[in-house]
Design a protein around this motif. Sequence first.
Motif, PDB file in Angstrom:
ATOM      1  N   ASN A  90       9.597   1.472 -10.039  1.00 48.67           N
ATOM      2  CA  ASN A  90       8.266   1.814  -9.526  1.00 48.67           C
ATOM      3  C   ASN A  90       7.169   1.430 -10.503  1.00 48.67           C
ATOM      4  O   ASN A  90       7.373   1.477 -11.712  1.00 48.67           O
ATOM      5  CB  ASN A  90       8.163   3.315  -9.256  1.00 48.67           C
ATOM      6  CG  ASN A  90       8.809   3.708  -7.953  1.00 48.67           C
ATOM      7  OD1 ASN A  90       9.122   2.870  -7.117  1.00 48.67           O
ATOM      8  ND2 ASN A  90       9.020   4.990  -7.774  1.00 48.67           N
ATOM      9  N   PRO A  91       5.988   1.104  -9.975  1.00 47.24           N
ATOM     10  CA  PRO A  91       4.847   0.879 -10.873  1.00 47.24           C
ATOM     11  C   PRO A  91       4.457   2.183 -11.574  1.00 47.24           C
ATOM     12  O   PRO A  91       4.692   3.273 -11.046  1.00 47.24           O
ATOM     13  CB  PRO A  91       3.737   0.390  -9.942  1.00 47.24           C
ATOM     14  CG  PRO A  91       4.166   0.741  -8.561  1.00 47.24           C
ATOM     15  CD  PRO A  91       5.650   0.918  -8.570  1.00 47.24           C
ATOM     16  N   SER A  92       3.859   2.050 -12.744  1.00 50.98           N
ATOM     17  CA  SER A  92       3.409   3.219 -13.503  1.00 50.98           C
ATOM     18  C   SER A  92       2.165   3.818 -12.839  1.00 50.98           C
ATOM     19  O   SER A  92       1.502   3.145 -12.035  1.00 50.98           O
ATOM     20  CB  SER A  92       3.069   2.806 -14.933  1.00 50.98           C
ATOM     21  OG  SER A  92       1.887   2.008 -14.926  1.00 50.98           O
ATOM     22  N   PRO A  93       1.823   5.059 -13.190  1.00 51.10           N
ATOM     23  CA  PRO A  93       0.578   5.630 -12.656  1.00 51.10           C
ATOM     24  C   PRO A  93      -0.637   4.757 -12.967  1.00 51.10           C
ATOM     25  O   PRO A  93      -1.540   4.641 -12.132  1.00 51.10           O
ATOM     26  CB  PRO A  93       0.482   6.992 -13.354  1.00 51.10           C
ATOM     27  CG  PRO A  93       1.908   7.357 -13.613  1.00 51.10           C
ATOM     28  CD  PRO A  93       2.594   6.054 -13.943  1.00 51.10           C
ATOM     29  N   ASN A  94      -0.660   4.110 -14.149  1.00 49.51           N
ATOM     30  CA  ASN A  94      -1.782   3.214 -14.474  1.00 49.51           C
ATOM     31  C   ASN A  94      -1.834   2.031 -13.514  1.00 49.51           C
ATOM     32  O   ASN A  94      -2.922   1.639 -13.062  1.00 49.51           O
ATOM     33  CB  ASN A  94      -1.656   2.693 -15.905  1.00 49.51           C
ATOM     34  CG  ASN A  94      -2.018   3.732 -16.922  1.00 49.51           C
ATOM     35  OD1 ASN A  94      -1.711   4.904 -16.749  1.00 49.51           O
ATOM     36  ND2 ASN A  94      -2.675   3.317 -17.984  1.00 49.51           N
ATOM     37  N   GLU A  95      -0.676   1.457 -13.206  1.00 52.07           N
ATOM     38  CA  GLU A  95      -0.637   0.328 -12.276  1.00 52.07           C
ATOM     39  C   GLU A  95      -1.039   0.756 -10.876  1.00 52.07           C
ATOM     40  O   GLU A  95      -1.742   0.020 -10.168  1.00 52.07           O
ATOM     41  CB  GLU A  95       0.767  -0.286 -12.260  1.00 52.07           C
ATOM     42  CG  GLU A  95       1.147  -0.959 -13.558  1.00 52.07           C
ATOM     43  CD  GLU A  95       2.615  -1.320 -13.638  1.00 52.07           C
ATOM     44  OE1 GLU A  95       2.910  -2.408 -14.153  1.00 52.07           O
ATOM     45  OE2 GLU A  95       3.471  -0.511 -13.201  1.00 52.07           O
TER      46      GLU A  95
ATOM     47  N   LEU B 269       0.840  -1.209   0.000  1.00 56.67           N
ATOM     48  CA  LEU B 269       0.000   0.000   0.000  1.00 56.67           C
ATOM     49  C   LEU B 269       0.873   1.257   0.000  1.00 56.67           C
ATOM     50  O   LEU B 269       0.710   2.137  -0.844  1.00 56.67           O
ATOM     51  CB  LEU B 269      -0.936  -0.013   1.210  1.00 56.67           C
ATOM     52  CG  LEU B 269      -1.798   1.226   1.431  1.00 56.67           C
ATOM     53  CD1 LEU B 269      -2.752   1.447   0.264  1.00 56.67           C
ATOM     54  CD2 LEU B 269      -2.575   1.089   2.740  1.00 56.67           C
ATOM     55  N   PHE B 270       1.824   1.329   0.937  1.00 56.86           N
ATOM     56  CA  PHE B 270       2.684   2.508   1.007  1.00 56.86           C
ATOM     57  C   PHE B 270       3.601   2.609  -0.205  1.00 56.86           C
ATOM     58  O   PHE B 270       3.863   3.713  -0.687  1.00 56.86           O
ATOM     59  CB  PHE B 270       3.501   2.517   2.296  1.00 56.86           C
ATOM     60  CG  PHE B 270       2.707   2.955   3.501  1.00 56.86           C
ATOM     61  CD1 PHE B 270       2.040   4.176   3.511  1.00 56.86           C
ATOM     62  CD2 PHE B 270       2.614   2.154   4.625  1.00 56.86           C
ATOM     63  CE1 PHE B 270       1.306   4.591   4.607  1.00 56.86           C
ATOM     64  CE2 PHE B 270       1.887   2.558   5.737  1.00 56.86           C
ATOM     65  CZ  PHE B 270       1.234   3.776   5.725  1.00 56.86           C
ATOM     66  N   SER B 271       4.079   1.499  -0.710  1.00 61.24           N
ATOM     67  CA  SER B 271       4.972   1.579  -1.878  1.00 61.24           C
ATOM     68  C   SER B 271       4.237   2.132  -3.091  1.00 61.24           C
ATOM     69  O   SER B 271       4.801   2.915  -3.855  1.00 61.24           O
ATOM     70  CB  SER B 271       5.597   0.220  -2.186  1.00 61.24           C
ATOM     71  OG  SER B 271       4.645  -0.679  -2.706  1.00 61.24           O
ATOM     72  N   HIS B 272       2.964   1.774  -3.264  1.00 64.11           N
ATOM     73  CA  HIS B 272       2.176   2.340  -4.370  1.00 64.11           C
ATOM     74  C   HIS B 272       1.927   3.833  -4.146  1.00 64.11           C
ATOM     75  O   HIS B 272       2.008   4.622  -5.081  1.00 64.11           O
ATOM     76  CB  HIS B 272       0.855   1.584  -4.541  1.00 64.11           C
ATOM     77  CG  HIS B 272       0.995   0.326  -5.310  1.00 64.11           C
ATOM     78  ND1 HIS B 272       1.448  -0.831  -4.735  1.00 64.11           N
ATOM     79  CD2 HIS B 272       0.770   0.046  -6.617  1.00 64.11           C
ATOM     80  CE1 HIS B 272       1.485  -1.782  -5.653  1.00 64.11           C
ATOM     81  NE2 HIS B 272       1.091  -1.275  -6.803  1.00 64.11           N
ATOM     82  N   LEU B 273       1.637   4.198  -2.921  1.00 65.16           N
ATOM     83  CA  LEU B 273       1.403   5.605  -2.605  1.00 65.16           C
ATOM     84  C   LEU B 273       2.654   6.440  -2.888  1.00 65.16           C
ATOM     85  O   LEU B 273       2.600   7.449  -3.596  1.00 65.16           O
ATOM     86  CB  LEU B 273       0.994   5.748  -1.136  1.00 65.16           C
ATOM     87  CG  LEU B 273       0.807   7.178  -0.636  1.00 65.16           C
ATOM     88  CD1 LEU B 273      -0.418   7.815  -1.272  1.00 65.16           C
ATOM     89  CD2 LEU B 273       0.683   7.186   0.879  1.00 65.16           C
ATOM     90  N   PHE B 274       3.797   5.995  -2.382  1.00 64.44           N
ATOM     91  CA  PHE B 274       5.024   6.777  -2.510  1.00 64.44           C
ATOM     92  C   PHE B 274       5.596   6.729  -3.922  1.00 64.44           C
ATOM     93  O   PHE B 274       6.321   7.633  -4.329  1.00 64.44           O
ATOM     94  CB  PHE B 274       6.059   6.316  -1.490  1.00 64.44           C
ATOM     95  CG  PHE B 274       5.599   6.465  -0.061  1.00 64.44           C
ATOM     96  CD1 PHE B 274       4.808   7.538   0.332  1.00 64.44           C
ATOM     97  CD2 PHE B 274       5.941   5.531   0.888  1.00 64.44           C
ATOM     98  CE1 PHE B 274       4.373   7.680   1.642  1.00 64.44           C
ATOM     99  CE2 PHE B 274       5.522   5.661   2.200  1.00 64.44           C
ATOM    100  CZ  PHE B 274       4.742   6.731   2.582  1.00 64.44           C
TER     101      PHE B 274
END
Length: 135
Positions: free
Chosen positions: A65-70, A51-56
């Motif tokens: 890092n995952p893309s904004p779409n991911e 959760l935090f890794s996607h947020l940051f």
Amino acid sequence: KNSSFEVTFLLLNTWLSYKENRSKSAIMYLQRSLMPLQRYNHNFTGDVKVLFSHLFALYNNDAGNPSPNEIMDYFVRIEMRNGVSLVLDSNPAVVKTIGLDTKVMADLLSTIGRCCSLTTMWEVIRNEQDLLGCV
């Protein structure tokens, strides 16, 4: 999901419900605030770390890092509306890449108008020129 994820989810979703917390500086402040917890071996569960890794990841330009779409897909999947608003505010062009039918754009624009900044609304409309075709 475990209880630590549920509590973190509720707290983070509530914190993100305030538009002033959906800025780059607020997210980076949150990230810096959590660093001591990680330094003193406070173990976040795997799903809380995700959760935090996607947020940051929205504001960290690391190659892995995952893309904004991911990130958007992740927040949609876990049903974190304020996370979706954050992605839209930080990357309005993501709307163009999700392939929505023009017929549902009115509903999306209404939602963006309620949940996101005016700048985000303008950027979405600017990126969807076919919506203005009859104007």
